[in-house]
Scaffold this active site. Sequence first.
Site, PDB file in Angstrom:
ATOM      1  N   THR A 281      -2.415   7.048 -12.623  1.00  0.00           N
ATOM      2  CA  THR A 281      -2.408   7.613 -11.274  1.00  0.00           C
ATOM      3  C   THR A 281      -3.694   8.345 -10.933  1.00  0.00           C
ATOM      4  O   THR A 281      -4.095   8.367  -9.778  1.00  0.00           O
ATOM      5  CB  THR A 281      -1.214   8.558 -11.074  1.00  0.00           C
ATOM      6  N   CYS A 282      -4.356   8.925 -11.918  1.00  0.00           N
ATOM      7  CA  CYS A 282      -5.586   9.667 -11.620  1.00  0.00           C
ATOM      8  C   CYS A 282      -6.697   8.744 -11.140  1.00  0.00           C
ATOM      9  O   CYS A 282      -7.623   9.180 -10.455  1.00  0.00           O
ATOM     10  CB  CYS A 282      -6.045  10.466 -12.831  1.00  0.00           C
TER      11      CYS A 282
END
Length: 97
Positions: free
Chosen positions: A63-64
């Site tokens: 997700t980052c």
Amino acid sequence: MGDFNPVQQRAFCRFVSGVPRLPPGGLAVLNPKLTIVRKHSSTASNVGPNAEPADDDLPSVMTCANYLKLPPYSTKEIMQKRILYAITEGQGSFDLS
């Protein structure tokens, strides 16, 4: 994502980016850009030039980095089913992949 309803689209956005909504301007302005790559199968027999579809494997994300890792599914329908399973059943879970 075009076949998903609005609830599924929000769940997909949260699954990929960690936030439930895209920024104004949509995917085009997502930073970092959404990247989709092939995820190698968890089954040793599914490697090499004659690899079979990984229909039982789930997609995973970072997700980052807005990074989606998709196994080589045999059909679009199986891909949608596995993505929907991952985004609904995987909420609140954090695993390294």
